[in-house]
Write a protein that holds these residues in place. Structure first.
Motif, PDB file in Angstrom:
ATOM      1  N   ASP A  75       0.844  -1.197   0.000  1.00  0.00           N
ATOM      2  CA  ASP A  75       0.000   0.000   0.000  1.00  0.00           C
ATOM      3  C   ASP A  75       0.880   1.248   0.000  1.00  0.00           C
ATOM      4  O   ASP A  75       1.816   1.366   0.803  1.00  0.00           O
ATOM      5  N   ARG A  76       0.571   2.183  -0.890  1.00  0.00           N
ATOM      6  CA  ARG A  76       1.390   3.385  -1.029  1.00  0.00           C
ATOM      7  C   ARG A  76       0.996   4.486  -0.057  1.00  0.00           C
ATOM      8  O   ARG A  76       1.576   5.573  -0.088  1.00  0.00           O
ATOM      9  N   CYS A 112     -12.858  -4.225  -1.654  1.00  0.00           N
ATOM     10  CA  CYS A 112     -11.989  -4.271  -2.829  1.00  0.00           C
ATOM     11  C   CYS A 112     -11.808  -2.878  -3.396  1.00  0.00           C
ATOM     12  O   CYS A 112     -12.757  -2.083  -3.457  1.00  0.00           O
ATOM     13  N   ARG A 113     -10.589  -2.553  -3.777  1.00  0.00           N
ATOM     14  CA  ARG A 113     -10.294  -1.299  -4.456  1.00  0.00           C
ATOM     15  C   ARG A 113      -9.267  -1.580  -5.531  1.00  0.00           C
ATOM     16  O   ARG A 113      -8.831  -2.722  -5.696  1.00  0.00           O
ATOM     17  N   MET A 114      -8.855  -0.561  -6.257  1.00  0.00           N
ATOM     18  CA  MET A 114      -7.925  -0.746  -7.372  1.00  0.00           C
ATOM     19  C   MET A 114      -6.696   0.132  -7.168  1.00  0.00           C
ATOM     20  O   MET A 114      -6.777   1.212  -6.575  1.00  0.00           O
ATOM     21  N   ARG A 115      -5.521  -0.354  -7.620  1.00  0.00           N
ATOM     22  CA  ARG A 115      -4.340   0.491  -7.702  1.00  0.00           C
ATOM     23  C   ARG A 115      -3.417  -0.051  -8.779  1.00  0.00           C
ATOM     24  O   ARG A 115      -3.505  -1.229  -9.168  1.00  0.00           O
ATOM     25  N   PRO A 153      -3.948  -1.739 -13.778  1.00  0.00           N
ATOM     26  CA  PRO A 153      -4.855  -1.662 -12.632  1.00  0.00           C
ATOM     27  C   PRO A 153      -5.060  -3.057 -12.037  1.00  0.00           C
ATOM     28  O   PRO A 153      -5.251  -4.029 -12.761  1.00  0.00           O
ATOM     29  N   CYS A 154      -4.991  -3.149 -10.708  1.00  0.00           N
ATOM     30  CA  CYS A 154      -5.049  -4.450 -10.040  1.00  0.00           C
ATOM     31  C   CYS A 154      -6.010  -4.366  -8.864  1.00  0.00           C
ATOM     32  O   CYS A 154      -5.948  -3.416  -8.072  1.00  0.00           O
ATOM     33  N   PRO A 155      -6.902  -5.340  -8.710  1.00  0.00           N
ATOM     34  CA  PRO A 155      -7.804  -5.334  -7.553  1.00  0.00           C
ATOM     35  C   PRO A 155      -7.041  -5.622  -6.262  1.00  0.00           C
ATOM     36  O   PRO A 155      -6.170  -6.489  -6.218  1.00  0.00           O
ATOM     37  N   ALA A 185      -3.704  -9.949  -8.528  1.00  0.00           N
ATOM     38  CA  ALA A 185      -4.495  -9.464  -7.406  1.00  0.00           C
ATOM     39  C   ALA A 185      -3.572  -9.253  -6.213  1.00  0.00           C
ATOM     40  O   ALA A 185      -2.494  -9.850  -6.125  1.00  0.00           O
ATOM     41  N   ILE A 186      -4.009  -8.397  -5.318  1.00  0.00           N
ATOM     42  CA  ILE A 186      -3.301  -8.146  -4.063  1.00  0.00           C
ATOM     43  C   ILE A 186      -4.268  -8.431  -2.926  1.00  0.00           C
ATOM     44  O   ILE A 186      -5.439  -8.035  -2.976  1.00  0.00           O
ATOM     45  N   ILE A 187      -3.781  -9.135  -1.891  1.00  0.00           N
ATOM     46  CA  ILE A 187      -4.587  -9.408  -0.698  1.00  0.00           C
ATOM     47  C   ILE A 187      -3.840  -8.810   0.491  1.00  0.00           C
ATOM     48  O   ILE A 187      -2.715  -9.214   0.791  1.00  0.00           O
ATOM     49  N   GLU A 188      -4.466  -7.834   1.132  1.00  0.00           N
ATOM     50  CA  GLU A 188      -3.814  -7.139   2.236  1.00  0.00           C
ATOM     51  C   GLU A 188      -4.407  -7.560   3.575  1.00  0.00           C
ATOM     52  O   GLU A 188      -5.587  -7.893   3.678  1.00  0.00           O
ATOM     53  N   ALA A 189      -3.562  -7.539   4.604  1.00  0.00           N
ATOM     54  CA  ALA A 189      -3.982  -7.763   5.982  1.00  0.00           C
ATOM     55  C   ALA A 189      -3.211  -6.788   6.862  1.00  0.00           C
ATOM     56  O   ALA A 189      -2.318  -6.077   6.392  1.00  0.00           O
TER      57      ALA A 189
END
Length: 690
Positions: A389-390, A627-630, A641-643, A660-664
């Motif tokens: 995350d930026r 879900c968002r995009m960056r 663009p990636c979910p 895809a990116i999965i954040e925690a």
């Protein structure tokens, strides 16, 4: 209700895990590591955890801790003023070492600095021969002179390693008794108590390491124990390098057992995850702030070795020998490289891009953390490429400065190499991935295993970010990301049993060995182990004693450790042990000589006190998917663009196609193009190639 707390100190963050024994609920807190006094970061993290999850100190049943104090003391050369007492004529044993060299072609390679300067190494007249017989009695008149010299030098500890004391320790124990009586404030470490094994240099080195780090470890653990006692918490336990916890008293008796404390906890947690998933073959991959560690779990068993060096390049790259101080204690077989989120990227005078071994650590940390760091790190590259995350990490608690990360990469890497910021960041990630793939090869291919037959379990704050790329390079079919992956090593602390390892030399050909002699030696070791288990209040039903033997072919210089079956020692059981050695030799070296006599060198015993079992599974809660995009850069497709999904918002059975990116809160998972991520009913996320 009872809770367990595990604390693991990393290069950037101190991880605290709290587990409810009744419900299996897992809580995670990440506090900044405090390099000046790591105790502050530990207590801060524990306080946060108790408050966040509303845990009363009286409800804590187990507090376990992984420490790097021993390793750091040897790497930074800030241990105690230690003395060394040897048989007359063997004063320079620590300096003579072995002839092992990390680089055969480097004629100017220096051996590591000796832990005990020559002026603090003393001799005493005595001699025991190779059969354990007294040749020259101990000259007790010389002991007073040694005591006076130790006092005059102001030493804090002393190591005693007399010739062949592993066969007959009478001289060493008499000398140790006199030293302890005359020097009550000075720690005395006897090789007969630390390591009663063959090989004079390794035994002396292990004893010297214990003396060198003992006071530092004692001071640290005593301060930490006082601090946790003030919080109302129970006795502190320490993680051992072989994969089990032990009480402080045992740790101070044998400080070398705490060398690879943190990495061992992660491997133990990985093995537990494998049992929960029904996957006996795993490669554990732990990438934190300063290093990346890999270990292999085959048929559900964690690989353990007694060949280890600490305090030199051999510590950072375990397959190199001759650069550190050997310690002959069981250590989980790890390959470790200087490749973490804080590893610094730099351009050498020849114009080649390098990553590590220097690290930005916790202070100032990566440039993107905005704490004054200006060196480009792997974390900065991951932020620039969009993997992280930026704006913020740790669930929003850690603000990120994309501009600072971009500036550091541009000025220190991009401009010198004529690359744009994105290209430079991609090059940094490619190099660090290559370094980490080497560690995976070492524990798999170089140990005789095919990585395609294993799954990769990835954890640590940065492990799930890079795991899929490493799996693709080694053709590993599946990546598993466990619950609480960013603090998984701390989770391993509370899932570990109490454990202590014992050994004794018994040198004989298996064919000629009297089974009664082996049985008597094992019985003596087992009695000592049972006393320890009773002292730490482990009931008989939860005690386990595991036997093993160090074996080799005649004329070989080094051994392989082979498990021994329980039960009576008979001629038939010794023959089965020899057959097991032939098979292990074939697996390790691709050949075996069934006609060659097998020699027994050491008997080993592992005493385990089983704690009530825990489950790592955390079934996903039904929640709305967030879900968002960056923009994220991938080598296969470039920037696109990636979910971006929030891990806690994914339901069991849900699948995501890469990219895809999965954040925690504690980690980020990167799912590259061509991969599919699925969430199972136990909360594990599993990545597979399409």
């Amino acid at each position: 209700m009872a809770w367990r707390i595990g604390v693991d100190i990393g290069g950037t963050f101190t991880d605290v895990v709290l587990v409810d024994e009744e419900t299996g609920r897992i809580g995670v807190v990440k506090a900044p590591t405090t390099p000046r006094d790591v105790t502050e970061g530990v207590i801060d993290g524990i306080r946060r955890g108790l408050a966040r999850y509303r845990v009363e100190p009286a409800a804590v049943a187990l507090l376990a801790h992984a420490t790097t104090i021993v390793t750091n003391a040897l790497l930074e050369k800030n241990g105690a003023k230690a003395g060394f007492v040897a048989t007359r004529g063997f004063r320079d044993l620590l300096e003579l070492r072995r002839s092992s060299r990390a680089d055969l072609y480097d004629l100017w390679q220096d051996a590591p600095a000796v832990l005990v300067p020559r002026r603090w190494r003393f001799e005493i007249t005595e001699r025991i021969d190779a059969q354990g017989q007294v040749v020259i009695p101990l000259d007790e008149r010389e002991i007073d002179g040694v005591i006076a010299a130790i006092r005059e030098a102001g030493l804090e500890t002393v190591a005693v390693s007399l010739l062949f004391s592993f066969l007959n320790d009478s001289h060493e124990r008499l000398l140790g008794e006199r030293l302890r009586r005359a020097l009550p404030g000075i720690g005395v470490y006897l090789s007969a108590e630390v390591l009663p094994e063959i090989r004079e240099f390794e035994r002396a080195s292990t004893t010297a390491v214990c003396a060198y780090v003992g006071p530092l470890l004692a001071g640290y653990l005593e301060r930490l124990q006082c601090a946790v006692t003030e919080l109302g918490l129970p006795q502190l336990y320490v993680m051992g390098s072989s994969g089990g916890v032990f009480d402080i008293t045992e740790g101070l008796r044998m400080p070398a057992m705490a060398i690879e404390s943190g990495p061992a906890a992660g491997v133990i947690a990985a093995a537990l995850a494998g049992r929960e998933l029904g996957l006996p073959n795993l490669i554990s991959f732990d990438m934190g702030g300063t290093t990346a560690k890999a270990s292999l779990i085959a048929d559900g068993e964690v690989a353990v070795t007694a060949e280890y060096e600490v305090g030199g390049s051999g510590h950072a790259k375990r397959w190199l020998y001759g650069t550190g101080h050997p310690v002959r204690v069981p250590v989980i077989d790890l390959a470790e490289v200087s490749a973490g989120g804080g590893s610094i990227a730099w351009v050498d005078p020849g114009g080649a891009l390098k990553v590590g071994p220097q690290s930005a650590g916790a202070d100032p940390g990566p440039a993107a953390y905005g704490r004054g760091g200006n060196e480009p790190t792997v974390t900065d590259a991951d932020v620039v490429l969009g993997y992280l995350d930026r704006e913020a990490l740790l669930g929003g608690a850690l603000a990120i400065s994309l501009a600072a990360g971009e500036t550091a990469i541009r000025e220190r890497v991009g401009d010198p190499l004529g690359l744009g910021v994105t290209e430079a960041a991609a090059a940094i990630v490619e190099i660090v991935n290559s370094n980490m793939a080497e560690a995976l090869r070492i524990v798999s291919v170089e140990r005789g295993h095919d990585p395609r037959e294993f799954a990769l379990i990835a954890f640590g704050g940065a492990g799930p970010v890079h795991a899929a790329a490493l799996a693709a390079e080694l053709q590993i079919p599946e990546v598993i990301v466990p619950p609480a992956s960013g603090a998984f090593s701390a989770l391993g602390l509370v899932a570990s049993d109490l454990k202590r390892d014992y050994s004794r030399t018994l040198y004989a050909d298996l064919r000629a060995l009297d089974p009664a002699l082996a049985a008597a030696a094992l019985a003596e070791i087992e009695a000592t182990a049972s006393e320890w288990l009773a002292a730490v209040a482990i009931p008989p039903a939860r005690r386990v004693l595991l036997r093993a033997a160090d074996l080799r072919y005649r004329r070989q210089a080094y051994e392989l450790t082979v498990p021994m079956a329980p039960g009576a020692i008979t001629r038939e059981s010794l023959d089965r042990l020899a057959a097991a050695f032939h098979e292990k030799h074939r697996q390790t070296y691709a050949h075996a000589n069934l006609e060659e006599p097998v020699q027994l060198v050491n008997l080993r015993l592992t005493a385990i006190g089983r704690l009530p079992g825990l489950t790592l599974a955390q079934p996903p809660a039904a929640a709305a998917t967030r879900c968002r995009m960056r923009e994220v850069w991938f080598p296969e497709i470039g920037s696109a663009p990636c979910p971006v999904h929030w891990r806690d918002g994914l339901a069991a059975g849900e699948t995501l196609a890469g990219p895809a990116i999965i954040e925690a809160m504690d980690s980020t998972i990167v799912v590259p193009p061509g991969w599919i991520a699925s969430v199972d009913g136990q909360g594990y996320i599993r990545l597979r190639r399409r």
